[in-house]
Write a protein that holds these residues in place. Structure first.
Motif, PDB file in Angstrom:
ATOM      1  N   ALA A 179     -54.728 -19.721  31.778  1.00 11.12           N
ATOM      2  CA  ALA A 179     -53.500 -19.429  31.490  1.00 11.12           C
ATOM      3  C   ALA A 179     -52.733 -18.745  32.596  1.00 11.12           C
ATOM      4  CB  ALA A 179     -53.730 -18.145  30.397  1.00 11.12           C
ATOM      5  N   PHE A 180     -53.276 -18.025  33.514  1.00 12.30           N
ATOM      6  CA  PHE A 180     -52.774 -17.521  34.731  1.00 12.30           C
ATOM      7  C   PHE A 180     -52.196 -18.621  35.635  1.00 12.30           C
ATOM      8  CE2 PHE A 180     -52.590 -16.564  39.005  1.00 12.30           C
ATOM      9  CZ  PHE A 180     -52.033 -15.120  39.288  1.00 12.30           C
ATOM     10  N   VAL A 181     -52.895 -19.664  35.905  1.00  6.72           N
ATOM     11  CA  VAL A 181     -52.385 -20.735  36.677  1.00  6.72           C
ATOM     12  C   VAL A 181     -51.426 -21.656  36.132  1.00  6.72           C
ATOM     13  CG1 VAL A 181     -53.110 -22.855  37.958  1.00  6.72           C
ATOM     14  CG2 VAL A 181     -54.441 -21.064  37.838  1.00  6.72           C
ATOM     15  N   ALA A 182     -51.683 -21.885  34.854  1.00  8.26           N
ATOM     16  CA  ALA A 182     -50.389 -22.572  34.116  1.00  8.26           C
ATOM     17  C   ALA A 182     -49.228 -21.787  34.039  1.00  8.26           C
ATOM     18  CB  ALA A 182     -50.964 -22.857  32.595  1.00  8.26           C
ATOM     19  N   SER A 183     -49.184 -20.454  33.852  1.00 10.42           N
ATOM     20  CA  SER A 183     -47.832 -19.869  33.547  1.00 10.42           C
ATOM     21  C   SER A 183     -47.473 -19.467  35.210  1.00 10.42           C
ATOM     22  CB  SER A 183     -47.983 -18.849  32.602  1.00 10.42           C
ATOM     23  OG  SER A 183     -48.942 -17.740  33.162  1.00 10.42           O
ATOM     24  N   TYR A 184     -48.226 -19.259  36.228  1.00 13.72           N
ATOM     25  CA  TYR A 184     -47.823 -18.885  37.232  1.00 13.72           C
ATOM     26  C   TYR A 184     -47.160 -20.118  37.929  1.00 13.72           C
ATOM     27  CZ  TYR A 184     -47.728 -16.917  42.028  1.00 13.72           C
ATOM     28  OH  TYR A 184     -47.380 -16.293  43.423  1.00 13.72           O
ATOM     29  N   ASN A 185     -47.198 -21.265  37.574  1.00 17.93           N
ATOM     30  CA  ASN A 185     -47.050 -22.661  38.249  1.00 17.93           C
ATOM     31  C   ASN A 185     -45.647 -23.143  37.342  1.00 17.93           C
ATOM     32  OD1 ASN A 185     -48.395 -22.291  40.484  1.00 17.93           O
ATOM     33  ND2 ASN A 185     -50.075 -23.288  39.771  1.00 17.93           N
ATOM     34  N   ASP A 186     -45.715 -22.767  36.134  1.00 18.79           N
ATOM     35  CA  ASP A 186     -44.707 -23.662  35.251  1.00 18.79           C
ATOM     36  C   ASP A 186     -43.389 -23.785  35.864  1.00 18.79           C
ATOM     37  OD1 ASP A 186     -44.213 -25.017  33.237  1.00 18.79           O
ATOM     38  OD2 ASP A 186     -43.884 -23.700  31.841  1.00 18.79           O
ATOM     39  N   PHE A 187     -42.695 -24.734  35.682  1.00 16.71           N
ATOM     40  CA  PHE A 187     -41.329 -24.985  36.367  1.00 16.71           C
ATOM     41  C   PHE A 187     -40.463 -25.608  35.230  1.00 16.71           C
ATOM     42  CE2 PHE A 187     -38.517 -27.910  38.998  1.00 16.71           C
ATOM     43  CZ  PHE A 187     -37.906 -26.808  39.444  1.00 16.71           C
ATOM     44  N   LEU A 188     -40.913 -26.693  34.510  1.00 11.18           N
ATOM     45  CA  LEU A 188     -39.975 -27.200  33.727  1.00 11.18           C
ATOM     46  C   LEU A 188     -39.230 -26.501  32.680  1.00 11.18           C
ATOM     47  CD1 LEU A 188     -38.342 -29.853  32.675  1.00 11.18           C
ATOM     48  CD2 LEU A 188     -40.755 -30.483  31.542  1.00 11.18           C
ATOM     49  N   TRP A 189     -40.389 -25.646  31.969  1.00 13.98           N
ATOM     50  CA  TRP A 189     -39.937 -24.782  30.776  1.00 13.98           C
ATOM     51  C   TRP A 189     -39.038 -23.682  31.418  1.00 13.98           C
ATOM     52  CZ3 TRP A 189     -37.975 -24.446  26.296  1.00 13.98           C
ATOM     53  CH2 TRP A 189     -38.188 -23.337  25.693  1.00 13.98           C
ATOM     54  N   PRO A 190     -39.530 -22.746  32.240  1.00  9.37           N
ATOM     55  CA  PRO A 190     -38.556 -21.909  32.744  1.00  9.37           C
ATOM     56  C   PRO A 190     -36.941 -22.353  33.068  1.00  9.37           C
ATOM     57  CG  PRO A 190     -40.697 -21.749  33.942  1.00  9.37           C
ATOM     58  CD  PRO A 190     -40.786 -22.788  33.046  1.00  9.37           C
ATOM     59  N   LEU A 191     -37.134 -23.524  33.674  1.00  8.59           N
ATOM     60  CA  LEU A 191     -35.884 -24.073  34.449  1.00  8.59           C
ATOM     61  C   LEU A 191     -34.903 -24.382  33.132  1.00  8.59           C
ATOM     62  CD1 LEU A 191     -34.731 -25.789  36.874  1.00  8.59           C
ATOM     63  CD2 LEU A 191     -35.575 -27.776  35.676  1.00  8.59           C
ATOM     64  N   VAL A 192     -35.501 -24.778  32.031  1.00 16.71           N
ATOM     65  CA  VAL A 192     -34.858 -24.872  30.759  1.00 16.71           C
ATOM     66  C   VAL A 192     -34.490 -23.815  29.945  1.00 16.71           C
ATOM     67  CG1 VAL A 192     -34.804 -25.950  28.468  1.00 16.71           C
ATOM     68  CG2 VAL A 192     -35.528 -27.400  30.526  1.00 16.71           C
ATOM     69  N   ALA A 193     -35.250 -22.953  30.073  1.00 17.93           N
ATOM     70  CA  ALA A 193     -35.165 -21.589  29.314  1.00 17.93           C
ATOM     71  C   ALA A 193     -34.135 -20.649  29.677  1.00 17.93           C
ATOM     72  CB  ALA A 193     -36.562 -21.126  28.701  1.00 17.93           C
ATOM     73  N   LEU A 194     -34.264 -20.451  30.970  1.00 13.74           N
ATOM     74  CA  LEU A 194     -33.484 -19.632  32.030  1.00 13.74           C
ATOM     75  C   LEU A 194     -32.214 -20.133  32.686  1.00 13.74           C
ATOM     76  CD1 LEU A 194     -36.530 -17.702  33.696  1.00 13.74           C
ATOM     77  CD2 LEU A 194     -35.273 -17.130  31.533  1.00 13.74           C
ATOM     78  N   SER A 195     -31.262 -19.234  32.336  1.00 11.63           N
ATOM     79  CA  SER A 195     -30.154 -19.931  33.120  1.00 11.63           C
ATOM     80  C   SER A 195     -29.432 -18.553  33.945  1.00 11.63           C
ATOM     81  CB  SER A 195     -28.945 -20.239  32.167  1.00 11.63           C
ATOM     82  OG  SER A 195     -28.613 -19.579  30.990  1.00 11.63           O
ATOM     83  N   ASP A 196     -29.571 -17.413  33.505  1.00 11.23           N
ATOM     84  CA  ASP A 196     -29.364 -16.187  34.231  1.00 11.23           C
ATOM     85  C   ASP A 196     -30.171 -15.920  35.630  1.00 11.23           C
ATOM     86  OD1 ASP A 196     -28.892 -13.643  35.143  1.00 11.23           O
ATOM     87  OD2 ASP A 196     -29.240 -12.878  33.139  1.00 11.23           O
TER      88      ASP A 196
END
Lengths: 278, 316
Positions: free
Chosen positions: A204-221
């Motif tokens: 879970a640590f590695v997956a969420s530390y490295n995630d890119f696509l979902w934060p890219l979509v979910a965050l604009s601020d």
């Protein structure tokens, strides 16, 4: 059985191959570290290039922190990682216990749903997931970034296997002593699966530390950006100095290197069990 | 802390474990309150896997946009999609990714795994460094390789100082070279992961087979083809499908190497990048993007179903 190693042609070739692969895999990282320490007196576009900085400096790191709020992004990432690690440990342990240790109607079907979910490519669900999180009012929040990954289907299956391996005699003994299934979960079964809990936490640590696509979509601020988004920004059109990009990359590597060093053995098991990139 | 639990050794075990306990299934002796334990997990599962799955299919038949729910338009999105050059480019790029990356993922990690499976301490060092890239984020990896592949980066500089080339190779600006560069990055990142999967398969090969081959005078290369390759055949099938599915979904490497642009003129766009581009933002055509998503789900789903069929057949 102490026989001396003979130097053979095959052995030499083997080590040559091993070293070449090492250069291929570790070289880029070593180069990036060198680049991060190169100062203004170093020509980063020199031909031929050189590894040891002539004017070593830590200014690039200071500058990277200065230009992009790295510490802030790092704190954001930690929030997301903490939610995901806790969520996976709690949610997957509970579900794994139910599927692995308890007998109830519909268990096989429910467990099958998780196996099915594991195969689902999240990229294909991106738009609908975004619309859902948006309707919940959670876009642009760190909780919204963490939420979809809070229980990984693979982790549920790993925990199920671990709980299924808990000796039946232990559970029966607990029943005889009058422990209900919540007490058996906390006092008898959980201590038996600590190892797998560690593996699940690491995945879970590695997956969420490295995630890119979902934060890219979910965050604009950009005040909510996680580290991967911040790094991507570091490379944006404003900053063309490769030394700064390298410094930023090195900063983001430090936590994962420390993490890797501590949990290497569990990580290896977690990867073997099919985590992270599958 | 000694760990008393046997670790699962692969996806295969995860699938087989419940069926081993099949004879218990009909019994309900822990009662329906057992379901309470599964609530948090089911909450996430239904909300973020099954609901978006069904909603993606529904949306793909509507003309909805980000801020407008839209209405039923039948196959219109699909018709538009199949007439769009960009869609075919993305489909081509993602498919090409599978065709080019997967052979490397099948063969190289197996060679690596058999080289580092056993031996003195130094072998353990190589094994550890080989799988380190697996824990790095695709963004960091992309940044590192952008620096290396830049027209004035290390690789061009080496080639130039060796006088192999006079003008820099446009690794990151040529339509095809960009895609191949991204594939190189994906391979760099994936070697260690598949090596680990092969290592667990190698551990299950009976060592006496190698001893017997040694006595018969078979060299390491003969042994590799006569014992190692047949011994890991089922793992090879697994990796074939795992790496195909993940290559088809490629996003970060191409995104970072092209600075989010999908290459010059967007010619290097992949399926996932197309979904991200069409389906997010204020004026996004969510219905249209959902149709692209359905195509991706069908292709990845087909890869998975074929894999399951082959694995099941192998079990019997």
């Amino acid at each position: 059985m102490n026989h001396r190693r003979k130097v053979t042609v095959g052995g030499v070739i083997k080590y040559i191959v091993l070293v070449l692969v090492f250069i291929f895999l570790a070289g880029p990282l070593i180069w990036e570290i060198s680049l991060a320490f190169k100062g203004p007196g170093d020509n980063v576009y020199a031909i031929p290039q050189y590894l040891i900085p002539k004017t070593p400096t830590v200014n690039n790191f200071v500058e990277a922190f200065h230009r992009v709020p790295m510490a802030h992004y790092f704190a954001n990432t930690l929030v997301v990682v903490a939610i995901n690690v806790l969520g996976n440990i709690i949610g997957c342990s509970m579900a794994g216990y139910a599927f692995g240790c308890l007998k109830f109607r519909g268990r096989g079907f429910a467990h099958g749903l998780f196996a099915l979910a594991m195969l689902m490519p999240t990229e294909g669900l991106l738009v609908s997931t975004f619309l859902l999180v948006k309707s919940m009012g959670l876009t642009n929040t760190l909780f919204g970034v963490a939420l979809p990954g809070m229980v990984g289907p693979l982790n549920v299956l790993l925990m199920t296997n671990a709980f299924a391996a808990v000796p039946k005699e232990l559970i029966e003994a607990g029943k005889v002593d009058g422990a209900n299934k919540w007490q058996r979960f906390v006092h008898i079964c959980l201590p038996q699966v600590k190892g797998t809990i560690t593996v699940v936490g690491i995945l879970a640590f590695v997956a969420s530390y490295n995630d890119f696509l979902w934060p890219l979509v979910a965050l604009s601020d950009d005040s909510k950006y996680t580290l991967t988004l911040g790094l991507n920004r570091l490379q944006g059109t404003f900053y063309t100095d490769p030394r700064l990009v390298a410094a930023g990359a090195c900063i983001s590597l430090i936590p994962i290197i420390v993490f890797f060093a501590i949990f290497q053995r569990y990580l290896f098991e977690g990867l073997q069990a099919g985590g992270i990139k599958g | 802390m000694a760990r008393s639990v046997t670790q699962p050794q692969g996806r295969g075990d995860a699938r087989n474990a419940p069926s081993a306990r099949r004879h218990h299934r009909a019994i309900d002796d822990d009662g329906p309150s057992s379901w309470l334990f599964t609530i948090p997990a089911f909450f996430i599962l239904l909300l973020f896997v099954f609901y978006p799955f069904l909603n993606t299919i529904r949306l793909s038949f509507t003309n909805s946009r980000m801020l407008i729910p839209g209405h039923w338009v039948g196959m219109e999105n699909y018709v538009k999609l199949f007439q769009s050059d960009q869609f075919w480019t993305a489909l081509l790029n993602s498919s090409l990714y599978v065709v080019c990356v997967v052979p490397f993922m099948l063969i190289l990690p197996l060679i690596l795994a058999s080289l580092v499976a056993k031996g003195p301490k130094i072998i353990g060092f190589f094994r550890t460094t080989y799988y380190f890239p697996v824990v790095l984020s695709a963004v960091v990896i992309g940044l590192i390789w952008t620096n290396l592949l830049d027209s004035r980066g290390l690789i061009n500089s080496i080639f130039q100082s060796l006088h192999w080339i006079t003008t820099p190779i446009p690794f990151l600006t040529d339509r095809w070279l960009t895609l191949f560069s991204a594939m190189l990055v994906t391979i760099w990142e994936g070697l260690g992961y598949y090596m680990i999967i092969y290592l667990s398969a190698l551990a299950n090969i009976d060592p006496s087979l190698y001893e017997a081959a040694e006595i018969d005078g078979a060299g390491p290369i003969r042994q590799f083809f006569a014992i190692t390759v047949p011994g890991v055949r089922s793992t090879m099938t697994l990796i074939l499908f795992l790496s195909s599915a993940s290559a088809f979904r490629v996003f970060s490497e191409v995104y970072v190497l092209t600075r989010g642009s999908g290459g010059v003129g967007g010619e290097d766009i992949t399926m996932t990048m197309l979904i991200q581009r069409e389906g997010t933002g204020l004026s996004a055509r969510t219905g249209y993007a959902s149709a692209i998503s359905v195509v991706l789900l069908i292709i990845v789903g087909a890869i998975t179903v074929i894999q399951q069929l082959i694995v099941r057949r192998g079990d019997d």
